[in-house]
Design a protein around this motif. Structure first.
Motif, mmCIF file in Angstrom:
data_model
loop_
_atom_site.group_PDB
_atom_site.id
_atom_site.type_symbol
_atom_site.label_atom_id
_atom_site.label_comp_id
_atom_site.label_asym_id
_atom_site.label_seq_id
_atom_site.Cartn_x
_atom_site.Cartn_y
_atom_site.Cartn_z
ATOM 1 N N ALA A 1 1.140 -0.806 -0.175
ATOM 2 C CA ALA A 1 0.418 -0.190 0.264
ATOM 3 C C ALA A 1 0.548 1.432 -0.515
ATOM 4 N N LEU A 2 1.853 1.115 0.871
ATOM 5 C CA LEU A 2 2.591 2.373 0.936
ATOM 6 C C LEU A 2 3.467 2.846 -0.745
ATOM 7 N N THR A 3 3.751 1.585 -1.504
ATOM 8 C CA THR A 3 4.588 1.465 -2.069
ATOM 9 C C THR A 3 4.467 2.186 -3.302
ATOM 10 N N LEU A 4 2.843 1.905 -3.760
ATOM 11 C CA LEU A 4 1.268 2.368 -4.261
ATOM 12 C C LEU A 4 1.474 3.776 -4.030
ATOM 13 N N LYS A 5 1.496 4.294 -2.844
ATOM 14 C CA LYS A 5 0.715 5.125 -2.475
ATOM 15 C C LYS A 5 2.208 6.644 -3.288
ATOM 16 N N GLU A 6 3.299 6.119 -2.592
ATOM 17 C CA GLU A 6 4.624 7.038 -3.208
ATOM 18 C C GLU A 6 4.840 7.159 -4.715
ATOM 19 N N SER A 7 4.530 5.593 -5.848
ATOM 20 C CA SER A 7 3.849 5.678 -6.974
ATOM 21 C C SER A 7 3.334 6.151 -7.212
ATOM 22 N N GLY A 8 2.324 7.739 -6.985
ATOM 23 C CA GLY A 8 1.726 8.387 -7.313
ATOM 24 C C GLY A 8 -0.307 8.042 -7.637
ATOM 25 N N PHE A 9 -0.231 6.491 -7.060
ATOM 26 C CA PHE A 9 -1.555 5.847 -7.001
ATOM 27 C C PHE A 9 -2.678 6.533 -5.377
ATOM 28 N N LYS A 10 -3.326 6.446 -5.840
ATOM 29 C CA LYS A 10 -4.699 6.500 -4.569
ATOM 30 C C LYS A 10 -5.112 4.802 -4.425
ATOM 31 N N GLN B 1 -5.200 12.737 1.422
ATOM 32 C CA GLN B 1 -5.624 11.620 1.470
ATOM 33 C C GLN B 1 -5.379 10.635 -0.026
ATOM 34 N N ARG B 2 -4.159 10.195 -0.132
ATOM 35 C CA ARG B 2 -3.684 9.277 -1.327
ATOM 36 C C ARG B 2 -3.829 7.967 -0.506
ATOM 37 N N LEU B 3 -3.556 7.495 1.023
ATOM 38 C CA LEU B 3 -3.784 6.178 1.346
ATOM 39 C C LEU B 3 -4.577 6.183 2.802
ATOM 40 N N GLY B 4 -5.529 5.808 2.532
ATOM 41 C CA GLY B 4 -7.225 5.152 3.671
ATOM 42 C C GLY B 4 -6.981 4.511 3.921
ATOM 43 N N VAL B 5 -6.968 3.816 5.269
ATOM 44 C CA VAL B 5 -6.982 2.805 6.116
ATOM 45 C C VAL B 5 -8.585 2.364 6.597
ATOM 46 N N MET B 6 -8.820 1.045 6.878
ATOM 47 C CA MET B 6 -9.608 0.661 7.829
ATOM 48 C C MET B 6 -9.126 -0.312 8.491
ATOM 49 N N SER B 7 -9.752 0.094 9.885
ATOM 50 C CA SER B 7 -9.527 -1.914 10.825
ATOM 51 C C SER B 7 -10.656 -1.813 12.090
ATOM 52 N N ILE B 8 -10.340 -2.795 12.435
ATOM 53 C CA ILE B 8 -11.518 -2.564 13.642
ATOM 54 C C ILE B 8 -10.623 -2.473 14.808
ATOM 55 N N GLY B 9 -8.753 -2.300 14.917
ATOM 56 C CA GLY B 9 -7.738 -1.770 15.488
ATOM 57 C C GLY B 9 -8.548 -0.196 15.832
ATOM 58 N N PHE B 10 -9.057 0.269 14.842
ATOM 59 C CA PHE B 10 -9.162 1.877 15.334
ATOM 60 C C PHE B 10 -10.536 1.906 16.070
#
Length: 262
Positions: A28-37, A77-86
């Protein structure tokens, strides 16, 4: 909620402790750094480690007009995260739920999170072929842009469990994009020499036998391990590492396959 998601990647393994969450977060981080949402959904309900790895444990999920709003890592807002941990008060809180409640929670994650437009949605899954997997497969079976990346380690005991995951994907109709061999040797942070602590090549041989694309070998690298809890990408912090090279190659393969399928 998934109509505006161009591609969904499930990160799977029949074995626990092979590094699915590390692969999911670094991808996910690599995709974000490559310019993807990018969106990252953690459905490991009993062991949600993504918030810790990305240094987001103090964040809260909010209800918006269109559904749950993901926790974003950046102002763009290029990397959004969802988890039950939140949704838990503490990292030490245990989720002690029977199957139906797990199923309901995962359906809610898939149907009620307002991801908006995404290039990629990465879904980090628990080990095995349990209720969580069946629920995901049932909800995504007819999504044409969905495929799986399977994570293994080189040992024979892991290979045997991962082989079952391949069978599970084929029975449920989820295309397999490829296999990653994680913990493939120990890479010295000083001299970059790689030593095979475990056996070597198990994931590659499994890919060959199963006629699945082999995506690369990711070694144990203490420097990458230190990034956990900081939310940092190996491709920016350790650009010359083997781990970075594997994830850069993986992102290119994903991009090329998206172009060829369009």
């Amino acid at each position: 909620m998934l109509d505006e998601v161009k591609r969904i990647i499930l990160v799977l393994s029949g074995k626990g402790g092979v590094g699915k969450s590390t692969v999911s977060t670094q991808l996910a981080l690599t995709l974000k750094e490559s310019g993807f949402k990018v969106g990252l959904l953690d459905i490991d309900l009993c062991g949600p480690s993504v918030p810790h790895i990305l240094n987001l444990e103090d964040q809260n999920v909010h209800q918006g007009p269109d559904g749950w709003v993901p926790v974003y890592m950046d102002s763009e807002q290029r990397l959004g995260v969802m988890s039950i941990g939140f949704l838990l008060k503490s990292r030490n809180d245990a989720v002690v739920w029977r199957g139906p409640k797990k199923t309901s929670m995962i359906k809610q994650f898939l149907e009620d999170v307002s991801w908006q437009e995404l290039d990629y949605l990465i879904i980090d899954t628990p080990p095995g072929t349990s209720d969580e997997h069946i629920t995901v497969m049932e909800n995504l079976r007819n999504v044409p842009q969905c495929s799986a990346i399977i994570v293994t380690t080189p040992q024979q005991v892991a290979i045997e469990d991962v082989r079952k995951e391949i069978t599970f994907c084929r029975k449920t109709g989820i295309p397999i994009f490829g296999i990653i061999e994680n913990m493939s040797g120990y890479e010295c942070p000083n001299c970059s020499e790689c030593t095979n602590i475990f056996s070597s090549g198990g994931g590659e041989s499994l890919a060959e036998i199963s006629k699945i694309t082999f995506l690369g070998k990711v070694p144990i690298d203490p420097r990458v391990g230190m990034l956990a809890g900081k939310g940092q990408a190996a491709v920016t912090e350790l650009p010359d590492s083997t781990t970075s090279k594997v994830f850069i190659k993986l992102v290119k393969m994903l991009s090329d396959s998206a172009v060829s399928n369009s």
